[in-house]
Design a protein around this motif. Structure first.
Motif, mmCIF file in Angstrom:
data_model
loop_
_atom_site.group_PDB
_atom_site.id
_atom_site.type_symbol
_atom_site.label_atom_id
_atom_site.label_comp_id
_atom_site.label_asym_id
_atom_site.label_seq_id
_atom_site.Cartn_x
_atom_site.Cartn_y
_atom_site.Cartn_z
ATOM 1 N N GLU A 128 -12.179 72.762 45.770
ATOM 2 C CA GLU A 128 -11.670 72.222 46.814
ATOM 3 C C GLU A 128 -12.226 70.887 47.271
ATOM 4 O O GLU A 128 -11.577 69.854 47.499
ATOM 5 N N ASN A 151 -8.250 73.441 54.561
ATOM 6 C CA ASN A 151 -8.430 74.851 54.996
ATOM 7 C C ASN A 151 -7.862 75.220 56.284
ATOM 8 O O ASN A 151 -8.133 76.050 56.957
ATOM 9 N N LEU A 160 -3.985 76.833 53.745
ATOM 10 C CA LEU A 160 -3.331 75.447 52.968
ATOM 11 C C LEU A 160 -4.690 74.835 52.729
ATOM 12 O O LEU A 160 -5.504 74.460 53.588
ATOM 13 N N ASP A 161 -5.009 74.962 51.544
ATOM 14 C CA ASP A 161 -6.092 74.147 50.933
ATOM 15 C C ASP A 161 -6.649 72.556 51.258
ATOM 16 O O ASP A 161 -7.414 72.313 51.931
ATOM 17 N N GLU A 185 -2.658 73.344 46.650
ATOM 18 C CA GLU A 185 -3.221 74.521 46.484
ATOM 19 C C GLU A 185 -4.331 74.362 45.279
ATOM 20 O O GLU A 185 -3.737 73.702 44.229
ATOM 21 N N LYS A 209 -6.951 75.712 42.307
ATOM 22 C CA LYS A 209 -7.486 76.560 41.726
ATOM 23 C C LYS A 209 -8.517 76.257 40.706
ATOM 24 O O LYS A 209 -8.119 75.297 40.109
ATOM 25 N N GLN A 261 -3.300 77.698 37.165
ATOM 26 C CA GLN A 261 -2.252 77.697 37.856
ATOM 27 C C GLN A 261 -1.221 78.704 37.779
ATOM 28 O O GLN A 261 -0.245 78.907 38.762
ATOM 29 N N VAL A 304 -1.207 81.041 40.931
ATOM 30 C CA VAL A 304 0.035 80.514 42.086
ATOM 31 C C VAL A 304 1.386 81.374 41.632
ATOM 32 O O VAL A 304 2.285 80.774 41.284
ATOM 33 N N LYS A 324 2.921 83.693 46.291
ATOM 34 C CA LYS A 324 1.956 82.980 46.891
ATOM 35 C C LYS A 324 2.830 81.572 47.304
ATOM 36 O O LYS A 324 2.444 81.030 48.183
ATOM 37 N N GLN A 325 3.644 81.371 46.396
ATOM 38 C CA GLN A 325 4.241 80.246 46.788
ATOM 39 C C GLN A 325 5.270 80.084 48.098
ATOM 40 O O GLN A 325 5.136 79.380 48.803
ATOM 41 N N LEU A 385 2.744 79.777 51.049
ATOM 42 C CA LEU A 385 2.384 78.240 51.069
ATOM 43 C C LEU A 385 3.527 77.673 51.629
ATOM 44 O O LEU A 385 3.375 76.713 52.635
ATOM 45 N N VAL A 391 -0.275 71.691 42.775
ATOM 46 C CA VAL A 391 -1.198 72.527 42.323
ATOM 47 C C VAL A 391 -2.173 71.765 41.565
ATOM 48 O O VAL A 391 -1.762 70.987 40.622
#
Length: 151
Positions: free
Chosen positions: A43, A61, A69-70, A84, A86, A97, A100, A104-105, A108, A132
């Motif tokens: 991240e 974060n 939310l990253d 997002e 990964k 990906q 996700v 998860k979507q 988000l 992503v």
């Protein structure tokens, strides 16, 4: 007659953003990193990578009841992107990906709406999307793949 030669002649100074990316890349190469530490570094690397490309990171974060939310960032076209991230060492368990999922979507999206509704997040923008970013450490270096409008 030319300028006197200095110790730095012929050497290019590394811009601070690139130096930061290089330092993060060195840390990502550490094969002993725990999974959580690898994800956090991925991240950090992605945020620096986006900044280097003219993005403005608005939040990192950010937590809501629907999850985290990253990265929330404003791209060069003033689109708010919920990114997002990964991070993987290998592709043994599939593409990053693929983690996700539809569930998860949905979470988000809900978290993104909550972020947008927060009065402290009022910012002029031209649109919103969910991206992503995958970070895969290959050949000793991190490779970032940004999937804009992934869902």
């Amino acid at each position: 007659m030319g300028q006197p030669e200095t110790a730095t002649s012929g050497m290019q100074e590394t811009p601070p953003a690139r130096a930061g990316l290089d330092a993060l890349a060195d840390r990502l190469r550490d094969g002993t990193l725990a999974t959580r530490a690898l994800g956090a570094l991925g991240e950090d690397y992605t945020a620096a990578w986006l900044r280097e490309r003219g993005w403005t990171v608005l939040d990192r974060n950010w937590r809501s009841r629907y999850g985290e939310l990253d990265i929330v960032a404003l791209d060069p076209h003033r689109v708010i992107a919920f990114v997002e991230v990964k991070t993987r060492r290998t592709l043994k368990h599939g593409l990053p990906q693929e983690a996700v999922t539809a569930a998860k979507q949905a979470n988000l999206r809900r978290a993104g709406v909550q972020w947008l509704l927060d009065p402290s997040h009022r910012i002029a923008h031209t649109g919103v999307r969910f991206d992503v970013a995958t970070v895969v450490v290959r050949g000793g270096r991190p490779l970032v793949h940004l999937i804009e409008g992934a869902f």
